[in-house]
Design a protein around this motif. Structure first.
Motif: not given
Length: 438
Positions: A256-273
């Motif tokens: 199992e992977s480590r849980w997802i952090s707030m920073a990871e989720a928000l960083e990923e969501a911020s990438r689309p223009k």
């Protein structure tokens, strides 16, 4: 996959009926799994979000719909799903439902036993909080389907609620396996569990009681398999046991992977223009780094506000998430200069797509009331297909398709019509609450 932008308001072929649908957590999950759904929702604001998202909706009270408009539900529906309002059972509320679980269990037995529903309704008023009675609605919808000529039982039932409701789901499962009373010999394979959202890739800690039931012949009922590690809620324990579980840490094959952090989720969501998620304001020296101070007390002390680091999952996202305070540094904390999560960011922490079209008023409440779509995908996929969602499906679930304005208007016309059948006073115009600036 069905596109909300192209398959507008047609209810033919709909498989899933979502009771208490909210802004669409389970419907979003169903969409990315390729299933058509229709939701019943009484809150006008949540309906506006659903219309904007292209989700077929009936703006109605679930109880009234069952009593007087049951024949409007497409006969193609063979899956009953829903999450009854949780306020009377939640630890964040007064807990009327929690304190009267034995009475609610009594009502469940009375319903299945064939007692007059009029008498049951009269007695339900004694529970104090009318929302407590809504936990009985899925059972009443099943009984209605069984007893209505030309309908027949649903093939699959999927229900979710706060953990305090697990004893009721256990009773539901026991009765569904028995087929007794008004179930008229209709039996199900049924089971229920407590599921932790961070174990399914949701960047928040939230525990839900989930029930899944399937008609015999559709296979054994099995819980969804966790994909991520649990998050230790006690800081000392997580510092010790999870210190090595940093972003980018490698794991043995199949683990199992480590849980997802707030920073990871928000960083990923911020990438689309076009993303409304703006984490640049939360960066320090090029790194997204912040901490969150909860709106709720901790350890029984209302003044002891809990804290979470950006490298950790969020607190349970509630309708009060806009009151959580976000700081980049201790200096900002001491100067009382907090930031806030905006609505799209709050939605991302619930695993809604970054561009989900939140609409209407009370958007923070809509976000907090919703089922996390990613958890919904795991539960629905196991319930309907007997397997986990694919990586491609989970990846696709980060972006919502564009919905034409004509589709939204068509759905509003179908859902509300001339408003004559909508809940009383639900279209009363109220002043929109000011949302936190991005």
């Amino acid at each position: 996959m069905n596109s909300p932008g192209t398959q507008v308001h047609r209810l033919d072929g709909v498989r899933i009926l979502d009771l208490f649908a909210g802004p669409g957590g389970l419907d979003v999950a169903a969409h990315f799994l390729g299933f058509k759904s229709v939701g019943i929702e009484w809150d006008r604001n949540a309906c506006e979000t659903r219309y904007a998202a292209g989700l077929p909706t009936i703006h109605a009270d679930v109880s009234a719909m069952r009593e007087t408009r049951f024949d409007e539900i497409p006969k193609s529906v063979d899956v009953l799903a829903g999450g009854p309002p949780c306020q009377s059972f939640s630890v964040a509320g007064k807990g009327v439902g929690r304190k009267r679980l034995d009475r609610v269990e009594e009502f469940i037995h009375r319903l299945v036993g064939g007692e007059s529903e009029a008498q049951i309704d009269e007695d339900l008023h004694s529970l104090g909080d009318p929302r407590t009675a809504l936990v009985l609605e899925p059972l009443r919808w099943l009984l209605k389907a069984i007893e209505t000529e030309g309908r027949g039982p649903y093939n699959v039932i999927v229900l979710e609620q706060v953990p305090a409701v697990l004893p009721l789901w256990e009773l539901y499962a026991k009765l569904l396996r028995s087929g007794e009373g008004r179930l008229n010999g209709v039996k199900y394979e049924a089971d229920c569990w407590e599921l932790k959202t961070e174990r399914f890739g949701v960047p928040q800690t939230r525990t839900r009681a989930v029930l899944v039931a399937r008609r015999p012949g559709l296979g054994a009922v099995e819980p969804p398999k966790p994909t991520h590690l649990p998050f230790e809620l006690h800081r000392r324990r997580r510092n010790a046991s999870q210190a090595e579980m940093l972003p980018g840490a490698s794991h043995p094959s199949g683990a199992e992977s480590r849980w997802i952090s707030m920073a990871e989720a928000l960083e990923e969501a911020s990438r689309p223009k076009d993303s409304p998620v703006k984490v640049a304001r939360l960066r320090t020296d090029g790194e997204t780094k912040f901490f969150v101070v909860s709106n709720y007390g901790s350890g029984g002390d209302s003044k002891n506000r809990g804290r979470r680091l950006s490298s950790e999952p969020a607190f349970t996202v509630t309708g009060k998430i806009s009151r959580n305070k976000v700081y980049r540094s201790i200096a900002e904390y001491e100067a009382e200069k907090p930031d806030r999560f905006n609505i799209p960011e709050s939605g991302v922490l619930q695993t809604f797509p970054y561009n989900f079209p939140w609409s209407g008023n009370d958007r923070a409440q809509q976000v907090g009331n919703a089922v996390p779509p990613r958890l919904g995908m795991h539960v629905l996929s196991m319930a309907l297909r007997g397997k986990a969602p694919t990586e491609d499906e989970l990846t696709a679930a980060t972006t919502w398709p564009t919905v034409p304005g004509a589709t939204t208007e068509s759905l509003r016309e179908i859902g509300c019509g001339d408003r004559s059948q909508c809940p009383p006073k639900s279209h009363k115009v109220t002043r929109a609450r000011r949302e936190p600036a991005p």
